[in-house]
Design a protein around this motif. Structure first.
Motif, PDB file in Angstrom:
ATOM      1  N   HIS A 229      35.520  56.992  71.685  1.00  0.00           N
ATOM      2  CA  HIS A 229      35.318  55.540  71.662  1.00  0.00           C
ATOM      3  C   HIS A 229      33.988  55.198  72.315  1.00  0.00           C
ATOM      4  CE1 HIS A 229      35.977  51.696  74.164  1.00  0.00           C
ATOM      5  NE2 HIS A 229      35.621  51.313  72.961  1.00  0.00           N
ATOM      6  N   TRP A 230      33.193  54.367  71.628  1.00  0.00           N
ATOM      7  CA  TRP A 230      31.936  53.872  72.188  1.00  0.00           C
ATOM      8  C   TRP A 230      32.076  52.383  72.478  1.00  0.00           C
ATOM      9  CZ3 TRP A 230      28.257  57.350  73.324  1.00  0.00           C
ATOM     10  CH2 TRP A 230      28.214  58.559  72.606  1.00  0.00           C
ATOM     11  N   LEU A 235      27.307  51.796  72.014  1.00  0.00           N
ATOM     12  CA  LEU A 235      27.100  52.079  70.594  1.00  0.00           C
ATOM     13  C   LEU A 235      25.765  51.517  70.117  1.00  0.00           C
ATOM     14  CD1 LEU A 235      28.256  53.350  68.047  1.00  0.00           C
ATOM     15  CD2 LEU A 235      29.349  51.168  67.517  1.00  0.00           C
ATOM     16  N   GLU A 248      28.026  57.006  60.497  1.00  0.00           N
ATOM     17  CA  GLU A 248      29.306  57.233  61.163  1.00  0.00           C
ATOM     18  C   GLU A 248      29.882  55.950  61.743  1.00  0.00           C
ATOM     19  OE1 GLU A 248      31.165  60.149  61.777  1.00  0.00           O
ATOM     20  OE2 GLU A 248      29.859  61.047  60.253  1.00  0.00           O
ATOM     21  N   TYR A 249      28.985  55.041  62.158  1.00  0.00           N
ATOM     22  CA  TYR A 249      29.390  53.817  62.837  1.00  0.00           C
ATOM     23  C   TYR A 249      28.713  52.611  62.185  1.00  0.00           C
ATOM     24  CZ  TYR A 249      30.506  57.381  66.373  1.00  0.00           C
ATOM     25  OH  TYR A 249      30.986  58.479  67.024  1.00  0.00           O
ATOM     26  N   HIS A 252      30.559  47.974  65.168  1.00  0.00           N
ATOM     27  CA  HIS A 252      31.462  48.237  66.280  1.00  0.00           C
ATOM     28  C   HIS A 252      32.899  47.889  65.916  1.00  0.00           C
ATOM     29  CE1 HIS A 252      33.177  47.638  70.444  1.00  0.00           C
ATOM     30  NE2 HIS A 252      32.648  48.849  70.523  1.00  0.00           N
ATOM     31  N   HIS A 255      34.283  50.637  63.907  1.00  0.00           N
ATOM     32  CA  HIS A 255      34.514  51.790  64.787  1.00  0.00           C
ATOM     33  C   HIS A 255      35.851  51.653  65.510  1.00  0.00           C
ATOM     34  CE1 HIS A 255      34.029  54.749  67.901  1.00  0.00           C
ATOM     35  NE2 HIS A 255      33.752  53.861  68.846  1.00  0.00           N
ATOM     36  N   THR A 258      38.739  52.093  63.092  1.00  0.00           N
ATOM     37  CA  THR A 258      38.893  53.496  62.696  1.00  0.00           C
ATOM     38  C   THR A 258      39.619  54.299  63.768  1.00  0.00           C
ATOM     39  OG1 THR A 258      36.887  53.407  61.342  1.00  0.00           O
ATOM     40  CG2 THR A 258      37.646  55.596  62.051  1.00  0.00           C
TER      41      THR A 258
END
Length: 340
Positions: A229-230, A235, A248-249, A252, A255, A258
């Protein structure tokens, strides 16, 4: 210490000293490292030194991630070398604080149990279970010791089974544990160890083998299957420095969604002991450097998550009932990502 090092070959004072030195190099992991160091000191019989480490942690200016865990461990340790009154006071404080983490409940209840305070131990296990398991459809893996400990104490007290005891029996049942929890927790087992009857001794050896098998199975999962987790600010910094990771991201919000969906899929598939680790850009860059690769390498991300989990940085998923959401919004999980 290597995981396969026999316990009798461990130099506990040296291992504690090594962990203390490592904590100085990695302050972000100091809490987990110093708790391990204190455990080695207890195993070495140097309980006053272990208490000093617990006190050092509790006086940390920036606070602790698991203060009640440290207090519970300190109480258990104090009682073992004659400081019963102080230990009891700390145990009372931990129970009054009602922590949402099962570990402090288990530790203080087992401390009471170890000193033949079986009624108080049962009450403590039950308080923890009531707080963490009421209206919970599926007990988190981290709460299993709470149920098993409660079952054990109630078995010794000769109390009739209730719904949580039945649940503990169900959770314990597995191909690796052919012996029932009722049999493992039978008070008469202690008498069979002193028996001259070969059949009774053989039966007890079989039970102990089954118990050891279940314990080894638990040890095979020393840290959770963790998802990375960012936080939003981290992020943003990550994508500014390494724009190729945007694939990938994409955002936010995506993210966070997901993470929740991935963990739910893993849970549905039967994967136990799930968790979330929170990354930071400096930590990730240092990890990339240690692996002699670029932070832009997407294959590095799951490795980083696993490494953080192995260093004790994982937070169990799903959060306990009423706990804050893992995303950092400050809202209760059930009203945040737990409601998605």
């Amino acid at each position: 210490m290597r995981p396969d090092t026999p316990a009798e070959n461990v130099d506990h004072p040296a291992e504690a000293a090594r962990l203390e030195r490592t904590a100085g190099l990695y302050p972000e992991d100091a809490e987990a490292l110093l708790l391990q160091a204190a455990a080695h000191l207890e195993l070495a019989g140097d309980r006053p030194a272990a208490t000093a480490l617990y006190d050092r942690l509790l006086s940390t200016p920036s606070g602790l991630e698991n203060p009640y865990l440290v207090r519970a461990l300190k109480a258990s340790n104090l009682w073992e070398y004659g400081h019963e009154a102080e230990a009891r006071a700390i145990i009372t404080g931990v129970r009054a604080a009602a922590p949402r983490d099962p570990a402090p409940w288990v530790i203080v209840a087992e401390a009471l149990e170890a000193h033949d305070e079986l009624e108080a131990a049962q009450e403590t296990f039950t308080e923890g279970a009531r707080l963490l398991l009421t209206d919970v459809p599926e007990p988190a893996y981290s709460t299993h010791p709470l149920l098993f400990g409660r079952h054990r104490v109630r078995r010794m007290l000769g109390v009739a089974h209730d719904d949580w005891d039945t649940l503990a029996d169900t959770l314990h049942s597995s191909p690796a544990s052919p012996v029932t929890l009722d049999e493992l927790h039978d008070p008469k087992r202690v008498w069979s160890l002193g028996s001259d009857n070969p059949a009774e001794l053989e039966a007890e050896i079989s039970r102990l083998r089954a118990e050891l098998g279940a314990y080894r199975e638990a040890l095979s999962r020393p840290f959770p299957v963790a998802v990375l987790h960012w936080p939003s600010s981290e992020l943003s910094e990550l994508l500014t420095a390494y724009p190729t990771l945007a694939a990938e991201y994409p955002s936010h919000e995506a993210h966070l969604a997901t993470i929740e969906s991935s963990l739910r899929e893993l849970s549905t598939s039967g994967t136990p002991n799930l968790g979330i680790v929170t990354g930071t850009v400096p930590s990730y860059e240092a990890f990339a450097a240690s692996e002699a690769t670029s932070p832009s390498n997407t294959e590095l991300l799951p490795q980083y998550a696993t490494t953080l989990a192995a260093r004790g940085r994982a937070v169990a998923w799903p959060p306990q009932r009423g706990a804050a959401c893992w995303c950092g919004s400050g809202r209760v999980y059930e009203e945040c990502h737990g409601n998605s």
